[in-house]
Design a protein around this motif. Structure first.
Motif, short mmCIF file in Angstrom:
data_model
loop_
_atom_site.label_atom_id
_atom_site.label_comp_id
_atom_site.label_asym_id
_atom_site.label_seq_id
_atom_site.Cartn_x
_atom_site.Cartn_y
_atom_site.Cartn_z
N LEU A 128 -11.03 -0.88 -6.72
CA LEU A 128 -9.63 -1.02 -7.13
C LEU A 128 -8.84 -1.71 -6.03
O LEU A 128 -8.01 -2.61 -6.29
N ALA A 129 -9.11 -1.30 -4.79
CA ALA A 129 -8.40 -1.89 -3.66
C ALA A 129 -8.73 -3.38 -3.54
O ALA A 129 -7.84 -4.21 -3.34
N THR A 130 -10.00 -3.72 -3.69
CA THR A 130 -10.42 -5.12 -3.61
C THR A 130 -9.70 -5.94 -4.67
O THR A 130 -9.18 -7.02 -4.40
N ASN A 131 -9.66 -5.38 -5.86
CA ASN A 131 -9.07 -6.07 -6.99
C ASN A 131 -7.56 -6.27 -6.85
O ASN A 131 -7.05 -7.38 -7.02
N PHE A 132 -6.85 -5.19 -6.51
CA PHE A 132 -5.39 -5.31 -6.35
C PHE A 132 -5.04 -6.23 -5.17
O PHE A 132 -4.07 -6.97 -5.24
N ALA A 133 -5.84 -6.15 -4.10
CA ALA A 133 -5.57 -7.02 -2.94
C ALA A 133 -5.68 -8.48 -3.36
O ALA A 133 -4.87 -9.32 -2.96
N LYS A 134 -6.68 -8.77 -4.18
CA LYS A 134 -6.88 -10.14 -4.64
C LYS A 134 -5.70 -10.58 -5.51
O LYS A 134 -5.13 -11.65 -5.32
N ASN A 135 -5.31 -9.71 -6.45
CA ASN A 135 -4.18 -10.03 -7.34
C ASN A 135 -2.87 -10.25 -6.58
O ASN A 135 -2.07 -11.10 -6.94
N LEU A 136 -2.68 -9.44 -5.53
CA LEU A 136 -1.43 -9.51 -4.77
C LEU A 136 -1.47 -10.58 -3.68
O LEU A 136 -0.45 -10.96 -3.13
N GLY A 137 -2.68 -11.03 -3.39
CA GLY A 137 -2.82 -12.00 -2.31
C GLY A 137 -2.60 -11.39 -0.93
O GLY A 137 -2.09 -12.04 -0.03
N VAL A 138 -2.96 -10.12 -0.78
CA VAL A 138 -2.84 -9.48 0.53
C VAL A 138 -4.25 -9.17 1.06
O VAL A 138 -5.21 -9.10 0.30
N ILE A 139 -4.32 -9.02 2.36
CA ILE A 139 -5.61 -8.69 2.96
C ILE A 139 -5.47 -7.38 3.71
O ILE A 139 -4.57 -7.21 4.54
N TYR A 140 -6.34 -6.43 3.39
CA TYR A 140 -6.32 -5.19 4.17
C TYR A 140 -7.49 -5.22 5.13
O TYR A 140 -8.47 -5.93 4.93
N ASN A 141 -7.34 -4.45 6.18
CA ASN A 141 -8.35 -4.46 7.22
C ASN A 141 -9.51 -3.54 6.86
O ASN A 141 -10.62 -3.99 6.62
N GLU A 142 -9.22 -2.25 6.78
CA GLU A 142 -10.28 -1.30 6.49
C GLU A 142 -9.85 -0.35 5.39
O GLU A 142 -8.69 0.00 5.27
N PHE A 143 -10.80 0.09 4.62
CA PHE A 143 -10.57 1.08 3.58
C PHE A 143 -11.19 2.39 4.04
O PHE A 143 -12.33 2.42 4.44
N LYS A 144 -10.40 3.46 4.03
CA LYS A 144 -10.94 4.73 4.50
C LYS A 144 -10.54 5.87 3.57
O LYS A 144 -9.53 5.78 2.88
N THR A 145 -11.32 6.92 3.60
CA THR A 145 -10.89 8.13 2.90
C THR A 145 -10.53 9.15 3.98
O THR A 145 -11.03 9.08 5.09
N SER A 146 -9.64 10.07 3.61
CA SER A 146 -9.24 11.04 4.62
C SER A 146 -9.14 12.44 4.06
O SER A 146 -9.24 12.67 2.86
N GLU A 147 -8.90 13.37 4.94
CA GLU A 147 -8.79 14.79 4.62
C GLU A 147 -7.35 15.22 4.41
O GLU A 147 -7.11 16.35 4.04
N MET A 148 -6.40 14.34 4.70
CA MET A 148 -4.99 14.74 4.64
C MET A 148 -4.68 15.32 3.27
O MET A 148 -4.94 14.70 2.25
N LYS A 149 -4.11 16.52 3.30
CA LYS A 149 -3.91 17.21 2.03
C LYS A 149 -2.58 16.89 1.37
O LYS A 149 -2.44 16.99 0.17
#
Ligand SMILES: [Zn+2]
Length: 224
Positions: A128-149
């Motif tokens: 989803l992130a790859t797809n939306f980034a492409k549509n928006l023309g933005v580049i993100y550095n890293e994709f991470k998951t976290s524990e933050m509740k």
């Protein structure tokens, strides 16, 4: 009134104060802002802050924990699925319209489910992130998951996007909204009309997603 708060400095131009769902005050400030200036702004907003902090609990606190016994249900992509504990040997968690685990694995079911949910989170959210980034023309550095509740997602000044793995419990349209939301922040820091405008083009039903989160957000604060 003195407030306890956390300051996050970044390259942003304006100062922004938010009260997180765990009632922590976060101040996002341009890099060279003095503590005095921050204190001043906090004091000027003290009425608003007081109201936010003292606001009665938005959600009931869900203290229920899973026992991982047959008949229990677990939330996944917005639906509750039944758990079946079986005698046969199953490696980890099996999922096909219902969850199945081995009786032998019951004592470590919590860890096994966490592993399974984390895996699904990576598998479903990253595309989803790859797809939306492409549509928006933005580049993100890293994709991470976290524990933050108490946060569903965030983006850092280094353009990393981070998601609470528990959002995988929400329906797909909510995941889409949460992912697009963070990526739009790479273009627009604050929740301005421009921000919502860009977002609404990517996720036309974002209001429905926001509504789901308002009503069910507490479900994402517990593991399963
Ligand atoms: Zn936001």
């Amino acid at each position: 009134m003195q407030f306890e708060y956390e300051i996050k400095y970044s390259k942003r131009k304006t100062l922004n104060i938010t009260v997180e769902r765990d009632r922590k005050i976060i101040v996002r400030a341009p890099e060279n802002t003095s503590t005095q200036k921050i204190e001043e702004v906090l004091q000027s907003k003290k009425q608003w802050l007081k109201e936010k902090i003292n606001h009665t609990q938005k959600y009931p606190v869900d203290t229920q924990t899973k026992e991982f016994i047959s008949g229990e249900t677990l939330l996944y992509l917005g639906k509750n699925y039944q758990l079946l504990v079986v005698d046969e040997a199953i490696e980890g968690v099996e999922f096909e319209q219902r969850f199945r685990i081995s009786k032998a694995n019951q004592p470590n079911a919590n860890a096994l489910f966490k592993q399974w949910y984390l895996h699904q989170a990576l598998k479903l959210i990253e595309p989803l992130a790859t797809n939306f980034a492409k549509n928006l023309g933005v580049i993100y550095n890293e994709f991470k998951t976290s524990e933050m509740k108490y946060r569903w997602g965030s983006c850092t000044p280094a353009n990393n996007i981070i998601f609470n793995w528990r959002i995988i419990k929400a329906p797909m349209y909510v995941l889409e909204y949460l992912v697009a939301h963070e990526l739009v922040h790479l273009m627009e820091n604050n929740h301005t009309p421009r921000f919502w405008n860009i977002l609404s083009i990517q996720v036309p039903n974002y209001l429905k997603a926001k509504k789901w989160l308002k009503e069910n957000g507490h479900l994402l604060e517990v593991d399963f």
